[in-house]
Design an enzyme around this catalytic site. Structure first.
Site, mmCIF file in Angstrom:
data_model
loop_
_atom_site.group_PDB
_atom_site.id
_atom_site.type_symbol
_atom_site.label_atom_id
_atom_site.label_comp_id
_atom_site.label_asym_id
_atom_site.label_seq_id
_atom_site.Cartn_x
_atom_site.Cartn_y
_atom_site.Cartn_z
ATOM 1 N N ALA A 288 32.281 -47.711 -48.056
ATOM 2 C CA ALA A 288 31.665 -48.695 -47.155
ATOM 3 C C ALA A 288 31.925 -50.136 -47.587
ATOM 4 O O ALA A 288 31.781 -51.049 -46.793
ATOM 5 C CB ALA A 288 30.162 -48.447 -47.059
ATOM 6 N N ARG B 249 37.803 -58.780 -53.065
ATOM 7 C CA ARG B 249 38.902 -59.301 -53.893
ATOM 8 C C ARG B 249 40.294 -58.909 -53.383
ATOM 9 O O ARG B 249 41.300 -59.393 -53.880
ATOM 10 C CB ARG B 249 38.701 -58.862 -55.347
ATOM 11 C CG ARG B 249 37.526 -59.622 -55.993
ATOM 12 C CD ARG B 249 37.625 -59.627 -57.476
ATOM 13 N NE ARG B 249 37.289 -58.318 -58.031
ATOM 14 C CZ ARG B 249 37.785 -57.840 -59.164
ATOM 15 N NH1 ARG B 249 38.673 -58.534 -59.849
ATOM 16 N NH2 ARG B 249 37.417 -56.659 -59.600
ATOM 17 N N LYS C 48 38.978 -52.137 -47.755
ATOM 18 C CA LYS C 48 39.764 -51.795 -48.946
ATOM 19 C C LYS C 48 40.355 -50.392 -48.904
ATOM 20 O O LYS C 48 41.523 -50.195 -49.236
ATOM 21 C CB LYS C 48 38.885 -51.951 -50.192
ATOM 22 C CG LYS C 48 39.604 -51.550 -51.461
ATOM 23 C CD LYS C 48 39.009 -52.169 -52.682
ATOM 24 C CE LYS C 48 37.762 -51.466 -53.126
ATOM 25 N NZ LYS C 48 37.253 -52.063 -54.381
#
Ligand code: UD1
Ligand code: CA
Length: 448
Positions: A10, A15, A22
């Site tokens: 989730a 970054r 991601k």
């Protein structure tokens, strides 16, 4: 024992600096979360649940493509790993068995490690590792060999931060117990999050057992940045190359060959330099893929040769001893045994019979701008160079098309089809034309 898998996916992955969640970033041609699912596949989990949040719609779509049976739990707000697991538990109401929790951004856990976790006897089992540099990992606090609790780095004392035994994030527990434990979590900690890690202390308070299964630190490698993704890709490829060679595949220049997560290559196959495998490729024993080929969603049978510089797209199926040469593209086409397509050709939505020969420059004109159509080429047919096959069209067994033909009608078996303008020859005309042109050029250069 029945196993259910919960994969946490989730988080946004700030970054990565990306619009894509991601877990959708790709490693070896598959989204990261697919690697976590694949590591558990040998355990044959009865249930697989993906917890999605950021980019949920996109993750759902990818899940449906890569693993249509995966179930989705929504975590609208990311309130912590414990909260994420709690969102999946209602789907497991009534499930009898053990739950394994994995992270979707941790692609290198080995199936053997998960098997050890599945077989562990304690009420709660945590996968831990001895960290070379423990950094900000959660620390495993043990007493007399048993696991007492996990303390997150943010909440740890100096003495606890000195512990080298770290939490990988992977954990296993009985389904009903885990549901109870995550329902009782609080977020009274440094991060203000519901920590999954707190289930250990909660279990111990109930007089239940907790233990650690150890794995290698390399297995727990999580992806947080593009640089880490690139390093993970390099690591994956290095292992895939070594694995292929161990399995008896010749790689002429291993460091230039790129594998997908599911590439399967048989013994004594040969792969030349600069070959790229997309998802869904199987190569049988003894086939040869020459340099600079790109393959995806295709099957190459025993004894077939492909390339150099060939592209096999999804649905390309080459039977035994098929030859595909340079600058040939094949998509959704089946080539029967011994068929040859040597040069500069596009075959799409087609079937080519055994020992047919496709001349240089042949194109199946499969797309009319709206729909795709099929081309059927019979066994031992001979397609002359530069034939356009305007689909839907059939060329019968043993038939021949003349070079340069545009074939718009079916050609019966053993017939010869010529579909091009008849040649006109004008004696002496070339010489006269060149004479005229040279005279014109001379006149122009005098003027300058
Ligand atoms: C977690 C562990 C830590 C461990 C480390 C290993 C906890 C509280 N801490 O910390 O002990 O050493 O992993 O890498 O579990 N996620 C959700 N929903 C959420 C929060 C997280 O789905 O609300 C997912 C993330 O997308 C990620 C995974 O859970 O895939 C781990 O979350 P992350 O925030 O990275 O945990 P860490 O702080 O690294
Ligand atoms: Ca993390």
């Amino acid at each position: 024992m029945s196993i259910a898998l919960i994969v946490l996916a989730a988080g946004q992955g700030t970054r990565m600096n990306s619009d894509l969640p991601k877990v959708l970033h790709r490693l070896a041609a598959a989204p990261l979360f697919v690697h976590a699912l694949a590591a558990a596949a040998p355990l044959e989990p009865a249930r697989r649940i993906l917890v999605v949040g950021h980019g949920g719609a996109a993750v759902r779509k990818a899940a449906a493509t890569f693993d249509p049976e995966v179930e989705i739990a929504e975590q609208a707000e990311q309130l912590g790993t414990g909260h994420a697991v709690a969102q999946a538990m209602p789907l497991l109401a009534g499930f009898e068995g053990r739950v394994i929790v994995l992270f979707g951004d941790t692609p290198f856990i080995r199936p053997e490690t998960l098997a050890a976790l599945a077989e562990a006897r304690a009420d709660v089992t945590v996968l831990g590792f001895e960290a070379a540099d423990p950094g900000r990992y959660g620390r495993l606090v043990t007493a007399d060999g048993a696991l007492d609790r996990i303390v997150e780095w943010k909440d740890a004392t100096e003495a606890e931060r000195a512990i080298r035994l770290c939490n990988s994030g992977v954990l296993a527990a009985d389904a009903r117990l885990l549901g109870d434990l995550v329902a009782g979590l609080s977020n009274d900690n440094a991060a203000g999050e519901y920590y999954l890690t707190d289930v250990v202390a909660a279990a111990r308070r109930r007089g239940l057992s907790a233990e650690v299964v150890l794995c290698d630190e390399a297995e727990t490698l999580g992806i947080n940045t593009r640089a880490e993704l690139a390093r993970a890709e390099a690591l994956f490829q290095a292992r895939a190359r070594a694995g292929a060679m161990e399995d008896g595949v010749t790689l002429t220049a291993p460091e230039t060959v790129f594998f997908a997560f599911d590439t399967a290559i048989g013994r004594d196959a040969i792969v030349g330099p600069n070959v790229i495998f997309g998802p869904g490729v199987t190569i049988e024993s003894g086939a040869e893929i020459k340099g600079f080929c790109h393959l995806e969603g295709c099957h190459v049978s025993r004894g077939a040769t492909v390339g150099p510089f060939a592209r096999l797209r999804p649905g390309a199926e080459l039977a035994e001893d098929v030859h595909v040469g340079n600058f040939v593209e094949i998509k959704n086409a089946q080539l029967d045994e011994g068929a040859k397509v040597g040069h500069l050709t596009y075959l799409g939505d087609a079937h080519v019979g055994e020992h047919a020969n496709i001349g240089a420059g042949t194109v199946t004109c499969n797309y009319d701008g709206v729909m795709k159509h099929r081309t059927e080429i019979g066994a031992r047919a001979f397609i002359g160079s530069d034939t356009m096959l305007v689909a839907p069209v059939k060329v019968g067994a043993g038939a021949l098309t003349a070079s340069g033909s545009v074939i718009t009608q079916d050609v019966p078996a053993e017939a010869l089809a010529v579909a091009r303008a008849r040649q006109e020859t004008k004696p002496g005309l070339a010489a006269r034309l060149f004479e005229k042109l040279r005279a014109e050029k001379a006149r122009r250069s005098k003027k300058d």
